[in-house]
Design a protein around this motif. Sequence first.
Motif, short mmCIF file in Angstrom:
data_model
loop_
_atom_site.label_atom_id
_atom_site.label_comp_id
_atom_site.label_asym_id
_atom_site.label_seq_id
_atom_site.Cartn_x
_atom_site.Cartn_y
_atom_site.Cartn_z
N LYS B 91 0.56 -0.94 0.11
CA LYS B 91 -0.31 0.12 0.00
C LYS B 91 0.96 0.99 0.07
N GLY B 92 0.51 2.36 -0.65
CA GLY B 92 1.22 3.72 -0.35
C GLY B 92 0.79 4.10 0.81
N MET B 93 1.83 5.12 1.35
CA MET B 93 2.07 5.97 2.62
C MET B 93 2.07 7.46 1.91
N ASP B 94 2.04 7.66 3.08
CA ASP B 94 3.25 9.18 3.19
C ASP B 94 3.32 9.53 4.34
N THR B 95 4.44 10.87 4.85
CA THR B 95 4.75 11.03 6.09
C THR B 95 4.92 12.26 5.85
N PRO B 96 4.67 13.57 6.32
CA PRO B 96 5.66 14.78 6.84
C PRO B 96 6.81 14.65 6.31
N ALA B 97 7.56 15.68 5.67
CA ALA B 97 8.90 16.07 5.77
C ALA B 97 9.44 16.49 6.25
N PHE B 98 9.11 17.16 7.44
CA PHE B 98 9.60 17.07 9.05
C PHE B 98 8.85 16.13 9.96
N GLU B 99 10.09 15.99 10.98
CA GLU B 99 9.09 15.48 12.19
C GLU B 99 9.65 16.26 13.44
N LEU B 100 9.68 15.65 14.94
CA LEU B 100 9.97 16.60 15.69
C LEU B 100 11.25 15.94 15.32
N LYS B 101 12.34 16.48 16.34
CA LYS B 101 13.98 16.06 15.88
C LYS B 101 13.85 14.96 17.00
N GLU B 102 13.19 14.94 18.06
CA GLU B 102 13.15 14.21 19.37
C GLU B 102 13.17 12.15 18.90
N THR B 103 12.78 12.76 17.74
CA THR B 103 12.00 11.27 17.51
C THR B 103 13.35 11.11 16.24
N LEU B 104 14.01 11.93 15.47
CA LEU B 104 15.14 11.20 14.60
C LEU B 104 16.01 10.87 15.50
N THR B 105 16.50 11.70 16.64
CA THR B 105 17.64 11.36 17.19
C THR B 105 18.20 10.26 17.85
N GLU B 106 18.89 9.59 17.56
CA GLU B 106 19.85 8.38 18.00
C GLU B 106 19.78 7.35 17.32
N LYS B 107 18.82 7.56 15.90
CA LYS B 107 18.62 6.85 15.46
C LYS B 107 19.85 6.23 13.99
N TYR B 108 20.35 7.31 13.57
CA TYR B 108 21.38 6.55 12.26
C TYR B 108 22.94 6.87 13.15
N GLY B 109 23.56 6.37 14.18
CA GLY B 109 24.88 6.44 14.47
C GLY B 109 25.36 7.87 13.96
N ASP B 111 25.86 8.99 11.82
CA ASP B 111 25.47 10.10 10.72
C ASP B 111 24.69 10.83 11.05
N SER B 112 24.14 11.28 12.51
CA SER B 112 23.18 12.20 12.91
C SER B 112 23.66 13.64 13.07
N ARG B 159 22.93 17.22 4.81
CA ARG B 159 23.67 17.69 5.05
C ARG B 159 25.38 17.55 4.35
N GLU B 160 25.37 16.37 4.09
CA GLU B 160 26.24 15.99 3.49
C GLU B 160 26.95 16.37 2.53
N SER B 161 28.32 16.04 2.02
CA SER B 161 29.45 17.39 1.16
C SER B 161 28.44 17.31 -0.38
N PRO B 162 28.32 17.36 -0.78
CA PRO B 162 27.48 17.01 -2.60
C PRO B 162 28.44 17.23 -4.04
N ILE B 235 32.76 0.04 15.18
CA ILE B 235 33.79 -0.50 13.85
C ILE B 235 33.05 -1.07 13.42
N CYS B 236 31.45 -1.22 13.14
CA CYS B 236 30.06 -1.38 12.39
C CYS B 236 30.65 -0.17 11.21
N SER B 237 30.72 0.56 11.70
CA SER B 237 30.43 1.78 10.79
C SER B 237 31.97 1.70 9.90
#
Lengths: 506, 506
Positions: B91-109, B111-112, B159-162, B235-237
């Motif tokens: 099924k298709g779905m969509d979420t907002p372009a932005f999230e509460l900052k705390e939703t995203l923290t501590e998820k990406y190692g 790269d945060s 915000r990576e070095s493009p 080490i995984c990184s």
Amino acid sequence: MPLLGLLPRRAWAALLSQLLRPPCASCTGAVRCQSQVAEAVLTSQLKAHQEKPNFIIKIPKGTRDLSPQHMVVREKILDLVISCFKRHGAKGMDTPAFELKETLTEKYGEDSGLMYDLKDQGGELLSLRYDLTVPFARYLAMNKVKKMKRYHVGKVWRRESPSIVQGRYREFCQCDFDIAGQFDPMIPDAECLKIICEILSGLQLGDFLIKVNDRRIVDGMFAACGVPESKFRAICSSIDKLDKMAWKDVRHEMVAKKGLAPEVADRIGDYVQCHGGVSLVEQMFQDPRLSQNKQALEGLEDLKLLFEYLTLFGIAEKISFDLSLARGLDYYTGVIYEAVLLQTPTQAGEEPLNVGSVAAGGRYDGLVGMFDPKGHKVPCVGLSIGVERIFYIVEQRMKTKGEKVRTTETQVFVATPQKNFLQERLKLITELWDAGIKAEMLYKNNPKLLTQLHYCESTGIPLVVIIGEQELKEGIIKIRSVASREEVAIKRENLVAEIQKRLSES
Amino acid sequence: MPLLGLLPRRAWAALLSQLLRPPCASCTGAVRCQSQVAEAVLTSQLKAHQEKPNFIIKIPKGTRDLSPQHMVVREKILDLVISCFKRHGAKGMDTPAFELKETLTEKYGEDSGLMYDLKDQGGELLSLRYDLTVPFARYLAMNKVKKMKRYHVGKVWRRESPSIVQGRYREFCQCDFDIAGQFDPMIPDAECLKIICEILSGLQLGDFLIKVNDRRIVDGMFAACGVPESKFRAICSSIDKLDKMAWKDVRHEMVAKKGLAPEVADRIGDYVQCHGGVSLVEQMFQDPRLSQNKQALEGLEDLKLLFEYLTLFGIAEKISFDLSLARGLDYYTGVIYEAVLLQTPTQAGEEPLNVGSVAAGGRYDGLVGMFDPKGHKVPCVGLSIGVERIFYIVEQRMKTKGEKVRTTETQVFVATPQKNFLQERLKLITELWDAGIKAEMLYKNNPKLLTQLHYCESTGIPLVVIIGEQELKEGIIKIRSVASREEVAIKRENLVAEIQKRLSES
């Protein structure tokens, strides 16, 4: 108790309730003993850790997730809108979600404060796009494009007070069509109105009307009424509210807040009551005040020509010249328009819909020049379909009628009545997928047949293919129609062809 | 000269050049006269105003506009990807372009730090979404959804070095497919790999390989080699960089930067060279160190089962068990995979493509639980198609081959050889539009016939309908094929039917 300052809110509440329970036997009652306080603090901290009490899971204010149900409705509506844009020869394009802040400033008049800015993380100052028109103008100027017919479907963001009831969100989708380039007058403008008609008719939203005016007529009217030129845009913003506010409130805003002389406001009041067809255009040519104004005359000439083309397009009866139409945005310079759905009598059981503007646009000949270092202009005219409002209307209607939508497109389900048939199901479904057939099965080693058939009924899958020991032995497959519950056996090697035949027939 | 401080940079330069020109005749030459300076300041200010010198028109660093050419390529690729997702019942779905900052923290190692934060404008702290997986997990937890198969196509921001050369941007599109829910082991995991194969085969990008590993095997390998548990993710990184960096540089990073003992690094070095098919899985069961580790054994058991299903799906030969695959993101807990295009010998005239990962994913059983107040888990497995890289590859190939794409779909052009035929053209095009035919005409009162025919040739419109005095008098229309230049006359009333017939034949 230095620890207290570190406690999250819910832990605070727990601590408080601990402190408020009856004092322990060894205490005097007036003062709590140290050990009791320490215990309370510890318990709260532990709870805080175990239950992540501070973490309330939610999404940003004014935004929402789009569920599969939402997405199905959207996809249908957007398909219709986009295919109309393509029918009129438009190309697709996209721009980044954010722009340099200075690209967006001084384009939106009173609404500029509603822009979302990005945090300065040591680079440029950026803002999320507020509409698709300004990025389009920036694109034209940056790439020195002098001529382009494009559509753009994308999200925009505005920090407005969200009104969930009216379907107004801070993140929403816009569908824009614009024609840039120097052309003979009113031909592209008329096509924009034709497109709005085609889309609104195609969506079967009920009867509608497109109000038309011209910024030069609005300004000419202001001049004729005695509005000082410095107040033109501010008064224009007030007039723009006439579709939501009564005249007396708009008048109050103009006089009390924007310092307009009451007699000037009253003169405007006479004009903004006027609306009609091409005959009103003729009438305004005779208006003693308007006809003195060069700008207004130019606007009236163009509207006359516009109506001629609209008649050839067969849509003149959908258009109303309306002197109360002003449009809020600063960048319009010529023809402006706004489509509204006409309230139809509510049918039994149907909730009255909050009917309003579902499409709008106009001519903006100066915007591209604002981005060009030498001010070179590229005349533009365009429209924006209010798809969010349309989504909302369609969803409300479906709710009222109790209509349900399928959120998947699966055509065939692979089932088995027996245990230990996972391998055969996997082989079978591979055949279907590889033939381009939309197929599903349950991710279980040994699902019950009833569970499998129930899954098809609840998700609307029309066909089931069934394989068991008997079928495997005989080299056959059973095909079952979920609706009629009929089953037929076919040769295994004919499976794909037979399924494709049945799907093309349905 | 207090004015100077207010001058913008380009005006400053103009002023400077004025001041540096030869002194006027009445001056001593050593000191410039007052009038000359004043003139220079004035001229500069005027120029500054006229040319908006401070305004340099550009878009944010690392972003780009998508032109109609880009959009056509994208649309085709996305259509293929989405139809594959739908074929598998998503099924298709969509979420907002932005999230509460705390939703995203501590998820990406590690790269945060690359997240885009929004400015605090007196509300919540928000960040632009960094991928589509974390918002999906947040959606499941928030709505208490225990089971769901969904796809999501949307923009994410980092915000990576493009690196424009490699087609890496700060805003890019992701296409995700995920299966959430408690199911029997490895069935959904195998389907994810099947989907990657279907998509990469369908896109005809050349030969590819999917590397597979399991986070439990990675962690088991770390434990077996003597990596302290606190260093597992770091080490995984490092291991994750093996596709871009040589082993000796990765080893250096692990030892010098992350403080790993050299002999531990060397033990890892032995493992990460291993890759192969299901026989390598069998071999690792016998590995003296790995086979001691409970986690690693679980991972190996699952991989064995996975290969069994992959064989049934007919894709086992596309899969390589690769111990160097680690995946950078923190949230993976089980099977992980990454698809790479295999470099084919460069053909004459073809530039060698920078081949890399074009799809990836894995199992993340703990992520949804991180959002649930009580930590209730929903096991998930999914994949992400690297569409930006695919867009880039396809665009490069088309460029090399000199292939051109049509950016519009217009089928018919309405032309006239005569002056004063705008009205007839407008009537004619209305008929076509109203019949659903994609049609264009020039927005000029009196265009030249050659200009009109040239427009068709340059934009690829296949058919022209021509109306002139003769045709109008006789009640006919000429239909011209742009490719063959043949013209036939038909009765005006048969126009739509005749056009539809020709379009269905082509």
